[in-house]
Scaffold this motif. Structure first.
Motif, PDB file in Angstrom:
ATOM      1  N   LEU A  49       0.818  -1.056  -0.067  1.00 23.71           N
ATOM      2  CA  LEU A  49      -0.129   0.159  -0.059  1.00 23.71           C
ATOM      3  C   LEU A  49       0.752   1.326   0.096  1.00 23.71           C
ATOM      4  O   LEU A  49       0.507   2.041  -0.812  1.00 23.71           O
ATOM      5  CB  LEU A  49      -1.004  -0.053   1.314  1.00 23.71           C
ATOM      6  CG  LEU A  49      -1.584   1.331   1.411  1.00 23.71           C
ATOM      7  CD1 LEU A  49      -2.838   1.368   0.194  1.00 23.71           C
ATOM      8  CD2 LEU A  49      -2.729   1.218   2.725  1.00 23.71           C
ATOM      9  N   GLN A  50       1.984   1.237   0.987  1.00 21.61           N
ATOM     10  CA  GLN A  50       2.912   2.654   1.015  1.00 21.61           C
ATOM     11  C   GLN A  50       3.428   2.755  -0.277  1.00 21.61           C
ATOM     12  O   GLN A  50       3.587   3.808  -0.994  1.00 21.61           O
ATOM     13  CB  GLN A  50       3.718   2.062   2.019  1.00 21.61           C
ATOM     14  CG  GLN A  50       3.235   2.222   3.349  1.00 21.61           C
ATOM     15  CD  GLN A  50       2.610   3.839   3.616  1.00 21.61           C
ATOM     16  OE1 GLN A  50       3.118   4.676   3.224  1.00 21.61           O
ATOM     17  NE2 GLN A  50       1.629   3.643   4.424  1.00 21.61           N
ATOM     18  N   LEU A  51       4.216   1.599  -1.058  1.00 22.48           N
ATOM     19  CA  LEU A  51       4.524   1.583  -2.340  1.00 22.48           C
ATOM     20  C   LEU A  51       3.607   2.323  -3.454  1.00 22.48           C
ATOM     21  O   LEU A  51       3.954   3.072  -4.181  1.00 22.48           O
ATOM     22  CB  LEU A  51       5.057   0.315  -2.851  1.00 22.48           C
ATOM     23  CG  LEU A  51       5.728   0.367  -4.211  1.00 22.48           C
ATOM     24  CD1 LEU A  51       7.377   0.949  -4.215  1.00 22.48           C
ATOM     25  CD2 LEU A  51       6.210  -1.138  -4.476  1.00 22.48           C
ATOM     26  N   HIS A  52       2.375   1.694  -3.513  1.00 19.31           N
ATOM     27  CA  HIS A  52       1.348   2.122  -4.498  1.00 19.31           C
ATOM     28  C   HIS A  52       1.197   3.570  -4.017  1.00 19.31           C
ATOM     29  O   HIS A  52       0.907   4.614  -5.046  1.00 19.31           O
ATOM     30  CB  HIS A  52      -0.057   1.221  -4.088  1.00 19.31           C
ATOM     31  CG  HIS A  52      -1.123   1.907  -4.798  1.00 19.31           C
ATOM     32  ND1 HIS A  52      -1.057   1.878  -6.382  1.00 19.31           N
ATOM     33  CD2 HIS A  52      -2.323   2.673  -4.744  1.00 19.31           C
ATOM     34  CE1 HIS A  52      -2.402   2.228  -6.804  1.00 19.31           C
ATOM     35  NE2 HIS A  52      -3.076   2.733  -5.757  1.00 19.31           N
ATOM     36  N   LEU A  53       0.810   4.027  -2.845  1.00 19.81           N
ATOM     37  CA  LEU A  53       0.861   5.774  -2.479  1.00 19.81           C
ATOM     38  C   LEU A  53       1.704   6.461  -2.973  1.00 19.81           C
ATOM     39  O   LEU A  53       1.838   7.456  -3.239  1.00 19.81           O
ATOM     40  CB  LEU A  53       0.524   5.779  -0.962  1.00 19.81           C
ATOM     41  CG  LEU A  53      -0.768   5.170  -0.459  1.00 19.81           C
ATOM     42  CD1 LEU A  53      -0.853   5.153   0.992  1.00 19.81           C
ATOM     43  CD2 LEU A  53      -2.136   5.812  -1.169  1.00 19.81           C
ATOM     44  N   MET A  54       3.086   5.894  -2.913  1.00 18.24           N
ATOM     45  CA  MET A  54       4.132   6.742  -3.329  1.00 18.24           C
ATOM     46  C   MET A  54       4.126   6.882  -4.848  1.00 18.24           C
ATOM     47  O   MET A  54       4.362   7.898  -5.213  1.00 18.24           O
ATOM     48  CB  MET A  54       5.560   6.113  -2.771  1.00 18.24           C
ATOM     49  CG  MET A  54       5.742   6.314  -1.252  1.00 18.24           C
ATOM     50  SD  MET A  54       7.417   5.867  -0.656  1.00 18.24           S
ATOM     51  CE  MET A  54       8.098   4.776  -1.948  1.00 18.24           C
ATOM     52  N   GLU A  55       3.978   5.905  -5.539  1.00 21.14           N
ATOM     53  CA  GLU A  55       3.984   5.889  -6.949  1.00 21.14           C
ATOM     54  C   GLU A  55       2.843   6.738  -7.388  1.00 21.14           C
ATOM     55  O   GLU A  55       2.985   7.472  -8.251  1.00 21.14           O
ATOM     56  CB  GLU A  55       3.465   4.502  -7.447  1.00 21.14           C
ATOM     57  CG  GLU A  55       4.621   3.538  -7.506  1.00 21.14           C
ATOM     58  CD  GLU A  55       4.400   2.066  -7.858  1.00 21.14           C
ATOM     59  OE1 GLU A  55       3.290   1.675  -7.892  1.00 21.14           O
ATOM     60  OE2 GLU A  55       5.373   1.165  -7.785  1.00 21.14           O
ATOM     61  N   THR A  56       1.473   6.764  -6.647  1.00 21.92           N
ATOM     62  CA  THR A  56       0.527   7.566  -7.011  1.00 21.92           C
ATOM     63  C   THR A  56       0.928   9.179  -6.773  1.00 21.92           C
ATOM     64  O   THR A  56       0.645   9.861  -7.643  1.00 21.92           O
ATOM     65  CB  THR A  56      -0.785   7.401  -6.174  1.00 21.92           C
ATOM     66  OG1 THR A  56      -1.124   5.745  -6.509  1.00 21.92           O
ATOM     67  CG2 THR A  56      -2.040   8.092  -6.556  1.00 21.92           C
ATOM     68  N   ARG A  57       1.554   9.514  -5.727  1.00 22.82           N
ATOM     69  CA  ARG A  57       1.965  10.585  -5.338  1.00 22.82           C
ATOM     70  C   ARG A  57       2.865  11.319  -6.427  1.00 22.82           C
ATOM     71  O   ARG A  57       2.834  12.413  -6.825  1.00 22.82           O
ATOM     72  CB  ARG A  57       2.516  10.979  -4.022  1.00 22.82           C
ATOM     73  CG  ARG A  57       1.635  10.738  -2.830  1.00 22.82           C
ATOM     74  CD  ARG A  57       2.225  10.923  -1.648  1.00 22.82           C
ATOM     75  NE  ARG A  57       1.142  10.643  -0.598  1.00 22.82           N
ATOM     76  CZ  ARG A  57       1.378   9.847   0.533  1.00 22.82           C
ATOM     77  NH1 ARG A  57       2.738   9.508   0.942  1.00 22.82           N
ATOM     78  NH2 ARG A  57       0.437   9.795   1.572  1.00 22.82           N
ATOM     79  N   ASN A  58       3.651  10.324  -6.911  1.00 21.94           N
ATOM     80  CA  ASN A  58       4.980  10.713  -7.637  1.00 21.94           C
ATOM     81  C   ASN A  58       4.413  10.901  -9.033  1.00 21.94           C
ATOM     82  O   ASN A  58       4.647  11.977  -9.876  1.00 21.94           O
ATOM     83  CB  ASN A  58       6.160   9.792  -7.886  1.00 21.94           C
ATOM     84  CG  ASN A  58       6.864   9.501  -6.355  1.00 21.94           C
ATOM     85  OD1 ASN A  58       7.018  10.550  -5.887  1.00 21.94           O
ATOM     86  ND2 ASN A  58       7.583   8.511  -6.396  1.00 21.94           N
ATOM     87  N   LYS A  59       3.332  10.086  -9.401  1.00 18.81           N
ATOM     88  CA  LYS A  59       2.888  10.499 -10.882  1.00 18.81           C
ATOM     89  C   LYS A  59       1.985  11.699 -10.810  1.00 18.81           C
ATOM     90  O   LYS A  59       1.943  12.491 -11.787  1.00 18.81           O
ATOM     91  CB  LYS A  59       1.777   9.302 -10.932  1.00 18.81           C
ATOM     92  CG  LYS A  59       1.367   9.328 -12.524  1.00 18.81           C
ATOM     93  CD  LYS A  59       0.156   8.069 -12.824  1.00 18.81           C
ATOM     94  CE  LYS A  59       0.941   6.820 -12.768  1.00 18.81           C
ATOM     95  NZ  LYS A  59       0.024   5.610 -12.940  1.00 18.81           N
ATOM     96  N   SER A  60       1.029  12.046  -9.892  1.00 19.81           N
ATOM     97  CA  SER A  60       0.359  13.129  -9.870  1.00 19.81           C
ATOM     98  C   SER A  60       1.314  14.288  -9.437  1.00 19.81           C
ATOM     99  O   SER A  60       0.948  15.330 -10.043  1.00 19.81           O
ATOM    100  CB  SER A  60      -0.583  12.941  -8.627  1.00 19.81           C
ATOM    101  OG  SER A  60       0.022  13.002  -7.340  1.00 19.81           O
ATOM    102  N   ALA A  61       2.285  14.251  -8.878  1.00 22.62           N
ATOM    103  CA  ALA A  61       3.293  15.480  -8.772  1.00 22.62           C
ATOM    104  C   ALA A  61       4.019  15.655 -10.203  1.00 22.62           C
ATOM    105  O   ALA A  61       4.461  16.863 -10.324  1.00 22.62           O
ATOM    106  CB  ALA A  61       4.178  15.287  -7.647  1.00 22.62           C
ATOM    107  N   GLY A  62       4.367  14.634 -10.819  1.00 20.54           N
ATOM    108  CA  GLY A  62       4.935  15.158 -12.088  1.00 20.54           C
ATOM    109  C   GLY A  62       4.360  15.633 -13.255  1.00 20.54           C
ATOM    110  O   GLY A  62       4.853  16.419 -13.812  1.00 20.54           O
TER     111      GLY A  62
END
Length: 68
Positions: free
Chosen positions: A49-62
């Motif tokens: 879940l933490q990995l998924h959340l980090m990927e989602t944040r990185n994708k939305s911030a990029g």
């Protein structure tokens, strides 16, 4: 003989026995094993879940997502 030796605990068939000595309580062992497995699955799910959340944040911030 002294009174101390006479007052010693009886031995042989008259001696009280500890009936639980040497027994393994399989239901306790099984419950412990299940609890450890459950904790392991929870840790793995939390890491995923933490990995998924980090990927989602990185994708939305990029770049802004057109779907949002």
């Amino acid at each position: 003989m002294s009174e101390e030796l006479m007052a010693a605990a009886p031995s042989g068939s008259g001696a009280p026995r500890n009936r639980t000595a040497g027994l393994i309580h399989s239901e306790g062992s099984e419950a412990t094993r299940q609890m450890r497995e459950r904790a392991k699955r929870r840790r793995e799910a939390e890491a995923k879940l933490q990995l998924h959340l980090m990927e989602t944040r990185n994708k939305s911030a990029g770049a802004p997502d057109s779907d949002l």
